[in-house]
Scaffold this motif. Structure first.
Motif, PDB file in Angstrom:
ATOM      1  N   GLU A 122       0.843  -1.194   0.000  1.00  0.00           N
ATOM      2  CA  GLU A 122       0.000   0.000   0.000  1.00  0.00           C
ATOM      3  C   GLU A 122       0.878   1.245   0.000  1.00  0.00           C
ATOM      4  OE1 GLU A 122      -3.627   2.129   2.501  1.00  0.00           O
ATOM      5  OE2 GLU A 122      -2.912   0.143   3.092  1.00  0.00           O
ATOM      6  N   THR A 159      -3.246   1.890  -3.903  1.00  0.00           N
ATOM      7  CA  THR A 159      -3.405   3.218  -3.327  1.00  0.00           C
ATOM      8  C   THR A 159      -4.873   3.632  -3.363  1.00  0.00           C
ATOM      9  OG1 THR A 159      -2.397   5.422  -3.217  1.00  0.00           O
ATOM     10  CG2 THR A 159      -3.188   4.716  -5.382  1.00  0.00           C
ATOM     11  N   MET A 160      -5.179   4.678  -2.602  1.00  0.00           N
ATOM     12  CA  MET A 160      -6.504   5.297  -2.602  1.00  0.00           C
ATOM     13  C   MET A 160      -6.343   6.794  -2.786  1.00  0.00           C
ATOM     14  SD  MET A 160      -8.428   3.330   0.544  1.00  0.00           S
ATOM     15  CE  MET A 160      -7.006   3.433   1.627  1.00  0.00           C
ATOM     16  N   PHE A 174      -3.072   8.404  -9.379  1.00  0.00           N
ATOM     17  CA  PHE A 174      -3.048   7.087 -10.008  1.00  0.00           C
ATOM     18  C   PHE A 174      -1.899   6.968 -11.002  1.00  0.00           C
ATOM     19  CE2 PHE A 174      -7.928   6.541  -9.357  1.00  0.00           C
ATOM     20  CZ  PHE A 174      -7.701   6.251  -8.020  1.00  0.00           C
ATOM     21  N   MET A 194      -6.275   0.006  -7.612  1.00  0.00           N
ATOM     22  CA  MET A 194      -6.663   1.398  -7.365  1.00  0.00           C
ATOM     23  C   MET A 194      -7.983   1.668  -8.058  1.00  0.00           C
ATOM     24  SD  MET A 194      -3.760   3.292  -9.709  1.00  0.00           S
ATOM     25  CE  MET A 194      -3.814   3.246 -11.518  1.00  0.00           C
ATOM     26  N   ALA A 203      -9.136   5.283 -12.808  1.00  0.00           N
ATOM     27  CA  ALA A 203      -8.117   4.309 -12.426  1.00  0.00           C
ATOM     28  C   ALA A 203      -7.801   3.364 -13.580  1.00  0.00           C
ATOM     29  CB  ALA A 203      -8.581   3.521 -11.201  1.00  0.00           C
ATOM     30  N   ALA A 208      -5.088   0.640 -13.836  1.00  0.00           N
ATOM     31  CA  ALA A 208      -5.524  -0.266 -12.765  1.00  0.00           C
ATOM     32  C   ALA A 208      -5.838  -1.655 -13.318  1.00  0.00           C
ATOM     33  CB  ALA A 208      -6.753   0.294 -12.063  1.00  0.00           C
TER      34      ALA A 208
END
Length: 222
Positions: A122, A159-160, A174, A194, A203, A208
């Motif tokens: 993370e 990730t967020m 992102f 993500m 994303a 992503a």
């Protein structure tokens, strides 16, 4: 048509549109159903539509879901932070762990694993104090440390984006995670976890592979 089925069709369409926009194969993107605060009936309906990747962010809740849904074809993801004292309860019961957020948790996970577990490091790309994760500089060392563990299989980064971030800021966060993944000394391309209900199309456009969607399956858009 039920609301959940309608939502699912819309999500599938948006995934396809986002992939088409950047010339990606839609098979590269895995939508995960985040079951937090949902009823078993709601989850059963999504399952009946053919989706098989499900996630919870708390150990106790994930174990409850597994008891309610013992189907062997379900792929379970733990997407929230993990306390050391709970590691032994869960790591051999999931297929993916998305939130290795510190070096100390790796040793405990390795000690408890009976077989390899797919994991993500993370990364706190936005630098928010309220978020878990390695800094964008620390993650390189964390990846090197992970190589000493036989059963921790780091397949990518997670990730967020901040909930109140603008579209431009979300895209920047992102994109930065993708750049980090490309600069890590890995023998294989790293995957990216993500994107959530409010930002998964962005994303996908930024690379992503796993998108963690909750409310978009179950609630009407505002």
């Amino acid at each position: 048509m039920t609301m959940i089925k309608s939502n699912a069709e819309q999500i599938v369409t948006r995934i396809q549109q986002s992939c088409d926009k950047v010339s990606r194969d839609v098979q590269e993107v895995c939508p995960i159903i985040v079951t937090k605060n949902r009823t078993n009936e709601e989850i059963q309906e999504v399952y009946s539509l053919g989706f098989r990747h499900f996630a919870e962010n708390r150990v106790e809740k994930l174990l409850e879901r597994q008891s309610a849904f013992p189907q062997e074809d379900i792929v379970w993801h733990l997407i929230g932070p993990l306390q050391k004292r709970k590691v032994k309860q869960i790591v051999n019961r999931i297929q993916y762990f998305h939130a290795i957020d510190r070096l100390s948790i790796m040793e405990e996970i390795e000690k408890r694993l009976n077989s390899p577990l797919k994991c993500f490091l993370e990364v706190n790309v936005s630098g928010e104090e309220s978020k878990h994760g390695f800094t964008t500089k620390e993650v390189f060392e964390a990846f090197e440390v992970s190589k000493q563990y036989a059963n921790i299989d780091i397949i990518g980064l997670m990730t967020m984006a901040p909930f109140d971030a603008s579209e431009e800021e979300i895209r920047q966060y992102f994109h930065e995670l993708k750049e980090i993944s490309e600069n890590i000394n890995s023998e294989k391309p790293l995957q990216l976890s993500m994107g959530m209900s409010q930002d998964y199309p962005i994303a996908i456009e930024e690379g992503a592979h796993f998108i963690r969607i909750g409310t978009a399956w179950f609630e009407e858009e505002e």
